[in-house]
Design a protein around this motif. Structure first.
Motif, PDB file in Angstrom:
ATOM      1  N   THR A  37     -27.805  16.124  16.509  1.00  0.00           N
ATOM      2  CA  THR A  37     -27.071  17.664  16.024  1.00  0.00           C
ATOM      3  C   THR A  37     -27.799  18.396  16.463  1.00  0.00           C
ATOM      4  OG1 THR A  37     -28.606  17.647  14.270  1.00  0.00           O
ATOM      5  CG2 THR A  37     -26.527  16.578  13.964  1.00  0.00           C
ATOM      6  N   GLU A  38     -26.720  19.459  16.699  1.00  0.00           N
ATOM      7  CA  GLU A  38     -27.631  20.670  18.035  1.00  0.00           C
ATOM      8  C   GLU A  38     -28.742  21.137  17.216  1.00  0.00           C
ATOM      9  OE1 GLU A  38     -26.435  21.911  20.777  1.00  0.00           O
ATOM     10  OE2 GLU A  38     -25.166  20.883  20.730  1.00  0.00           O
ATOM     11  N   ASP A  39     -29.436  20.584  16.049  1.00  0.00           N
ATOM     12  CA  ASP A  39     -30.106  21.588  15.220  1.00  0.00           C
ATOM     13  C   ASP A  39     -30.916  20.499  14.766  1.00  0.00           C
ATOM     14  OD1 ASP A  39     -28.498  20.507  12.974  1.00  0.00           O
ATOM     15  OD2 ASP A  39     -28.942  22.000  11.408  1.00  0.00           O
ATOM     16  N   THR A  40     -31.161  19.216  15.874  1.00  0.00           N
ATOM     17  CA  THR A  40     -32.053  17.997  14.724  1.00  0.00           C
ATOM     18  C   THR A  40     -33.623  18.597  14.669  1.00  0.00           C
ATOM     19  OG1 THR A  40     -32.129  16.257  15.372  1.00  0.00           O
ATOM     20  CG2 THR A  40     -32.220  16.824  17.341  1.00  0.00           C
ATOM     21  N   ILE A  41     -34.214  18.070  14.364  1.00  0.00           N
ATOM     22  CA  ILE A  41     -35.239  17.863  13.516  1.00  0.00           C
ATOM     23  C   ILE A  41     -35.746  16.302  14.465  1.00  0.00           C
ATOM     24  CG2 ILE A  41     -37.531  18.669  12.558  1.00  0.00           C
ATOM     25  CD1 ILE A  41     -35.632  20.133  10.321  1.00  0.00           C
ATOM     26  N   PHE A  42     -36.590  16.750  15.191  1.00  0.00           N
ATOM     27  CA  PHE A  42     -37.306  15.838  16.175  1.00  0.00           C
ATOM     28  C   PHE A  42     -39.055  15.599  16.098  1.00  0.00           C
ATOM     29  CE2 PHE A  42     -38.821  12.964  19.849  1.00  0.00           C
ATOM     30  CZ  PHE A  42     -37.468  12.549  20.065  1.00  0.00           C
ATOM     31  N   GLN A  43     -39.260  14.504  15.734  1.00  0.00           N
ATOM     32  CA  GLN A  43     -40.402  13.953  15.842  1.00  0.00           C
ATOM     33  C   GLN A  43     -40.784  13.079  16.427  1.00  0.00           C
ATOM     34  OE1 GLN A  43     -43.702  15.651  14.711  1.00  0.00           O
ATOM     35  NE2 GLN A  43     -44.481  14.635  16.539  1.00  0.00           N
ATOM     36  N   GLY A  44     -40.888  13.018  17.305  1.00  0.00           N
ATOM     37  CA  GLY A  44     -41.685  11.429  18.441  1.00  0.00           C
ATOM     38  C   GLY A  44     -43.180  11.574  18.285  1.00  0.00           C
ATOM     39  N   VAL A  82     -24.156  11.835   4.270  1.00  0.00           N
ATOM     40  CA  VAL A  82     -25.149  12.419   4.827  1.00  0.00           C
ATOM     41  C   VAL A  82     -25.875  10.625   4.054  1.00  0.00           C
ATOM     42  CG1 VAL A  82     -27.687  13.193   4.739  1.00  0.00           C
ATOM     43  CG2 VAL A  82     -26.142  14.391   4.231  1.00  0.00           C
ATOM     44  N   VAL A  83     -26.522   9.511   5.618  1.00  0.00           N
ATOM     45  CA  VAL A  83     -27.229   8.487   5.662  1.00  0.00           C
ATOM     46  C   VAL A  83     -28.949   8.900   6.062  1.00  0.00           C
ATOM     47  CG1 VAL A  83     -24.646   7.046   5.515  1.00  0.00           C
ATOM     48  CG2 VAL A  83     -26.252   7.505   7.406  1.00  0.00           C
ATOM     49  N   SER A  84     -29.515   7.616   5.231  1.00  0.00           N
ATOM     50  CA  SER A  84     -30.161   7.514   5.965  1.00  0.00           C
ATOM     51  C   SER A  84     -30.877   5.978   6.057  1.00  0.00           C
ATOM     52  CB  SER A  84     -31.168   8.482   5.002  1.00  0.00           C
ATOM     53  OG  SER A  84     -32.163   7.460   4.177  1.00  0.00           O
ATOM     54  N   GLY A 104     -37.770   6.981  10.934  1.00  0.00           N
ATOM     55  CA  GLY A 104     -36.762   7.397   9.880  1.00  0.00           C
ATOM     56  C   GLY A 104     -36.053   8.381  10.502  1.00  0.00           C
ATOM     57  N   VAL A 105     -34.842   7.993   9.511  1.00  0.00           N
ATOM     58  CA  VAL A 105     -33.404   8.762  10.656  1.00  0.00           C
ATOM     59  C   VAL A 105     -32.621   9.653   9.327  1.00  0.00           C
ATOM     60  CG1 VAL A 105     -33.343   8.083  12.485  1.00  0.00           C
ATOM     61  CG2 VAL A 105     -32.069   7.171  11.290  1.00  0.00           C
ATOM     62  N   VAL A 106     -32.086  10.451   9.140  1.00  0.00           N
ATOM     63  CA  VAL A 106     -31.215  11.437   8.358  1.00  0.00           C
ATOM     64  C   VAL A 106     -29.776  11.160   9.534  1.00  0.00           C
ATOM     65  CG1 VAL A 106     -30.128  12.442   7.014  1.00  0.00           C
ATOM     66  CG2 VAL A 106     -32.857  11.622   6.804  1.00  0.00           C
ATOM     67  N   LEU A 107     -28.713  10.848   8.993  1.00  0.00           N
ATOM     68  CA  LEU A 107     -27.785  11.569   9.543  1.00  0.00           C
ATOM     69  C   LEU A 107     -26.580  12.252   8.824  1.00  0.00           C
ATOM     70  CD1 LEU A 107     -28.862   9.006  11.105  1.00  0.00           C
ATOM     71  CD2 LEU A 107     -26.223   7.952  11.348  1.00  0.00           C
ATOM     72  N   THR A 108     -26.367  12.995  10.072  1.00  0.00           N
ATOM     73  CA  THR A 108     -25.310  13.783   8.840  1.00  0.00           C
ATOM     74  C   THR A 108     -23.750  13.247   9.718  1.00  0.00           C
ATOM     75  OG1 THR A 108     -24.822  15.558  10.267  1.00  0.00           O
ATOM     76  CG2 THR A 108     -26.529  15.529   7.956  1.00  0.00           C
ATOM     77  N   TRP A 114     -20.509  11.645  13.842  1.00  0.00           N
ATOM     78  CA  TRP A 114     -21.946  11.301  13.167  1.00  0.00           C
ATOM     79  C   TRP A 114     -22.921  11.570  14.212  1.00  0.00           C
ATOM     80  CZ3 TRP A 114     -23.195  10.683   7.663  1.00  0.00           C
ATOM     81  CH2 TRP A 114     -21.582   9.963   6.607  1.00  0.00           C
ATOM     82  N   ARG A 115     -23.786  11.707  13.199  1.00  0.00           N
ATOM     83  CA  ARG A 115     -25.204  12.450  14.336  1.00  0.00           C
ATOM     84  C   ARG A 115     -26.758  12.409  13.877  1.00  0.00           C
ATOM     85  NH1 ARG A 115     -22.134  11.525  17.487  1.00  0.00           N
ATOM     86  NH2 ARG A 115     -20.773  12.383  18.967  1.00  0.00           N
ATOM     87  N   ILE A 116     -27.520  11.984  14.088  1.00  0.00           N
ATOM     88  CA  ILE A 116     -29.192  12.142  14.012  1.00  0.00           C
ATOM     89  C   ILE A 116     -29.857  13.776  13.835  1.00  0.00           C
ATOM     90  CG2 ILE A 116     -31.351  11.722  13.761  1.00  0.00           C
ATOM     91  CD1 ILE A 116     -30.447   9.336  16.114  1.00  0.00           C
ATOM     92  N   ALA A 117     -29.007  13.894  12.158  1.00  0.00           N
ATOM     93  CA  ALA A 117     -30.141  15.123  12.091  1.00  0.00           C
ATOM     94  C   ALA A 117     -31.619  16.019  12.162  1.00  0.00           C
ATOM     95  CB  ALA A 117     -29.875  16.040  10.645  1.00  0.00           C
ATOM     96  N   GLN A 118     -32.033  14.264  11.724  1.00  0.00           N
ATOM     97  CA  GLN A 118     -33.773  14.405  11.401  1.00  0.00           C
ATOM     98  C   GLN A 118     -34.048  13.357  11.929  1.00  0.00           C
ATOM     99  OE1 GLN A 118     -35.455  15.442   7.752  1.00  0.00           O
ATOM    100  NE2 GLN A 118     -37.402  14.863   8.578  1.00  0.00           N
ATOM    101  N   TYR A 119     -35.337  13.394  12.660  1.00  0.00           N
ATOM    102  CA  TYR A 119     -35.566  12.306  13.316  1.00  0.00           C
ATOM    103  C   TYR A 119     -37.092  12.226  13.024  1.00  0.00           C
ATOM    104  CZ  TYR A 119     -37.197   9.517  17.476  1.00  0.00           C
ATOM    105  OH  TYR A 119     -37.046   8.203  18.555  1.00  0.00           O
TER     106      TYR A 119
END
Length: 130
Positions: A37-44, A82-84, A104-108, A114-119
């Motif tokens: 997502t445009e506002d994704t929270i990403f933690q690699g 929303v799926v995780s 861990g991912v959360v998709l919206t 469907w896009r990854i909102a948190q990773y």
């Protein structure tokens, strides 16, 4: 993992994660970032970022020849849109070294699909839930 035909959670996750994998495997940061997502929270494995630009920069910095495989450990349908997923991701480098991570991912579901909102990734440990 849910096993009923009506539960398409794993199918949704796999559709997005297969595209994420394809972007990594072909070293295409545009393709990889597009599944977020445009506002994704990403933690690699580096400090976290917010937004697609941070994801793009992260994958631009990955070495050529990096590939990834993944397998589901758990999936959840949290709401209609929303799926995780909790996965094991095995990253391999061209020199044959690799690293396995928990992912861990959360998709919206967005206007784009469907896009990854948190990773978020973490080290793999030997402990399993009881």
């Amino acid at each position: 993992m849910p096993g009923t035909e009506r539960d398409d959670t794993a199918t949704i996750l796999a559709g997005v994660l297969d595209e994420w994998k394809a972007g990594i495997d072909t070293h295409d940061p545009d393709r990889t970032a597009a599944v977020f997502t445009e506002d994704t929270i990403f933690q690699g494995l580096k400090p976290y970022s917010v937004g697609r630009d941070g994801v793009h920069a992260y994958y631009t910095g990955q070495p050529a020849g990096l590939t990834v495989g993944y397998s589901f450990l758990q999936t959840r349908r949290l709401a209609a849109t929303v799926v995780s997923g909790y996965l094991r991701a095995d990253f391999a480098f061209a020199d044959s070294t690799g690293v396995s991570l928990n992912l861990g991912v959360v998709l919206t579901h967005t206007a784009e699909g469907w896009r990854i909102a948190q990773y978020q990734v973490s080290a793999v440990t030997d402990s399993a839930p009881e």
